[in-house]
Design a protein around this motif. Structure first.
Motif, PDB file in Angstrom:
ATOM      1  N   MET A  93      82.524  91.228  78.275  1.00  0.00           N
ATOM      2  CA  MET A  93      81.459  90.643  79.144  1.00  0.00           C
ATOM      3  C   MET A  93      80.956  89.414  78.480  1.00  0.00           C
ATOM      4  SD  MET A  93      77.533  92.641  80.159  1.00  0.00           S
ATOM      5  CE  MET A  93      78.450  93.941  80.055  1.00  0.00           C
ATOM      6  N   ILE A  94      80.725  88.407  79.210  1.00  0.00           N
ATOM      7  CA  ILE A  94      80.174  87.134  78.735  1.00  0.00           C
ATOM      8  C   ILE A  94      78.983  87.059  79.194  1.00  0.00           C
ATOM      9  CG2 ILE A  94      80.463  84.786  78.808  1.00  0.00           C
ATOM     10  CD1 ILE A  94      83.708  85.079  79.319  1.00  0.00           C
ATOM     11  N   VAL A  95      78.032  86.408  78.075  1.00  0.00           N
ATOM     12  CA  VAL A  95      76.468  86.588  78.425  1.00  0.00           C
ATOM     13  C   VAL A  95      76.202  85.081  77.600  1.00  0.00           C
ATOM     14  CG1 VAL A  95      74.272  87.340  77.723  1.00  0.00           C
ATOM     15  CG2 VAL A  95      76.208  89.165  78.259  1.00  0.00           C
ATOM     16  N   VAL A  96      75.468  84.416  78.442  1.00  0.00           N
ATOM     17  CA  VAL A  96      74.626  83.193  78.028  1.00  0.00           C
ATOM     18  C   VAL A  96      73.121  83.736  77.704  1.00  0.00           C
ATOM     19  CG1 VAL A  96      73.655  80.944  78.606  1.00  0.00           C
ATOM     20  CG2 VAL A  96      76.144  81.687  78.821  1.00  0.00           C
ATOM     21  N   LEU A  97      72.553  83.341  76.700  1.00  0.00           N
ATOM     22  CA  LEU A  97      71.073  83.675  76.390  1.00  0.00           C
ATOM     23  C   LEU A  97      70.467  82.337  76.143  1.00  0.00           C
ATOM     24  CD1 LEU A  97      71.649  85.862  73.126  1.00  0.00           C
ATOM     25  CD2 LEU A  97      70.995  86.457  75.530  1.00  0.00           C
ATOM     26  N   ASP A  98      69.489  82.537  77.255  1.00  0.00           N
ATOM     27  CA  ASP A  98      68.526  81.128  77.311  1.00  0.00           C
ATOM     28  C   ASP A  98      67.952  80.916  76.210  1.00  0.00           C
ATOM     29  OD1 ASP A  98      67.515  78.992  78.374  1.00  0.00           O
ATOM     30  OD2 ASP A  98      66.418  79.779  80.023  1.00  0.00           O
ATOM     31  N   SER A  99      67.045  79.615  75.922  1.00  0.00           N
ATOM     32  CA  SER A  99      66.673  79.293  74.613  1.00  0.00           C
ATOM     33  C   SER A  99      65.494  79.972  74.453  1.00  0.00           C
ATOM     34  CB  SER A  99      66.143  77.825  74.871  1.00  0.00           C
ATOM     35  OG  SER A  99      65.432  77.612  75.752  1.00  0.00           O
ATOM     36  N   ASN A 100      64.660  80.703  75.444  1.00  0.00           N
ATOM     37  CA  ASN A 100      63.528  81.394  75.176  1.00  0.00           C
ATOM     38  C   ASN A 100      63.706  82.816  74.342  1.00  0.00           C
ATOM     39  OD1 ASN A 100      64.564  82.888  77.650  1.00  0.00           O
ATOM     40  ND2 ASN A 100      63.191  81.621  78.852  1.00  0.00           N
ATOM     41  N   GLU A 101      65.107  83.230  74.724  1.00  0.00           N
ATOM     42  CA  GLU A 101      65.542  84.813  74.199  1.00  0.00           C
ATOM     43  C   GLU A 101      65.910  84.186  72.377  1.00  0.00           C
ATOM     44  OE1 GLU A 101      65.040  87.175  75.978  1.00  0.00           O
ATOM     45  OE2 GLU A 101      65.313  86.216  77.845  1.00  0.00           O
ATOM     46  N   PHE A 102      66.358  83.332  72.300  1.00  0.00           N
ATOM     47  CA  PHE A 102      66.353  82.980  70.764  1.00  0.00           C
ATOM     48  C   PHE A 102      65.264  82.662  69.947  1.00  0.00           C
ATOM     49  CE2 PHE A 102      70.699  81.592  72.272  1.00  0.00           C
ATOM     50  CZ  PHE A 102      71.517  82.467  71.504  1.00  0.00           C
ATOM     51  N   ILE A 103      64.298  82.102  70.778  1.00  0.00           N
ATOM     52  CA  ILE A 103      62.865  81.619  70.186  1.00  0.00           C
ATOM     53  C   ILE A 103      61.736  83.061  69.963  1.00  0.00           C
ATOM     54  CG2 ILE A 103      60.647  80.546  70.666  1.00  0.00           C
ATOM     55  CD1 ILE A 103      62.428  78.312  72.100  1.00  0.00           C
ATOM     56  N   ASN A 104      62.261  83.900  70.971  1.00  0.00           N
ATOM     57  CA  ASN A 104      61.392  84.924  70.746  1.00  0.00           C
ATOM     58  C   ASN A 104      61.932  85.906  69.606  1.00  0.00           C
ATOM     59  OD1 ASN A 104      59.502  84.454  72.799  1.00  0.00           O
ATOM     60  ND2 ASN A 104      60.937  85.441  74.367  1.00  0.00           N
ATOM     61  N   TYR A 105      63.015  85.852  69.570  1.00  0.00           N
ATOM     62  CA  TYR A 105      63.609  86.854  68.416  1.00  0.00           C
ATOM     63  C   TYR A 105      63.459  86.270  67.090  1.00  0.00           C
ATOM     64  CZ  TYR A 105      67.098  89.302  65.853  1.00  0.00           C
ATOM     65  OH  TYR A 105      67.894  90.091  65.011  1.00  0.00           O
ATOM     66  N   ILE A 106      63.927  84.815  66.958  1.00  0.00           N
ATOM     67  CA  ILE A 106      63.413  84.123  65.626  1.00  0.00           C
ATOM     68  C   ILE A 106      62.046  84.305  65.128  1.00  0.00           C
ATOM     69  CG2 ILE A 106      63.707  82.181  64.468  1.00  0.00           C
ATOM     70  CD1 ILE A 106      66.385  83.359  65.010  1.00  0.00           C
TER      71      ILE A 106
END
Length: 130
Positions: free
Chosen positions: A1-14
């Motif tokens: 399964m291929i997934v693209v994470l939008d920038s907000n997902e990375f920002i919230n995680y970091i």
């Protein structure tokens, strides 16, 4: 399964607002892609001290970086659907890599149904995985 994470997902995680991305990253059936548009947006919205953490996260988790130029016809397709500039590039990117899902908190994406990929919030995606 291929997934693209939008920038907000990375920002919230970091920024440690949520650790839910771990559930995606640790699932070996999920392949995560990122491109320059998303990377730039993360860099522009993270504090300078956290940018290194973002890149460490990308490299430590084998996230695939897509360097190719997006096809013009895909950019035009999503522009004609009425998306704004950054969203056009992200939607075109998702289709170019054959993404099954775009995970985002962006309300504009979440409302749209005209894509070849499904758009879900992070919590919605994790619920679907169960």
């Amino acid at each position: 399964m291929i997934v693209v994470l939008d920038s907000n997902e990375f920002i919230n995680y970091i920024e440690k607002n949520t650790l839910l991305l771990d559930k995606i990253i640790l699932d070996d059936k999920i392949i995560v892609y990122i491109n320059e548009t998303i990377t730039k947006e993360v860099n522009n919205n993270l504090g300078k001290s956290l940018v290194k953490d973002f890149y460490d996260f990308l490299f430590a988790n084998n996230i695939i970086v897509f360097y190719e130029k997006l096809p013009f016809y895909l950019l035009k397709k999503y522009k004609n659907l009425g998306l704004k500039k950054g969203d056009i590039a992200i939607a075109a990117f998702c289709e170019a890599v054959g993404a099954d899902y775009l995970i985002t908190e962006n309300r504009h994406f979440l409302k749209s149904k005209e894509f070849k990929f499904r758009v879900l919030s992070l919590k919605g995606f994790l619920t679907k995985l169960k």
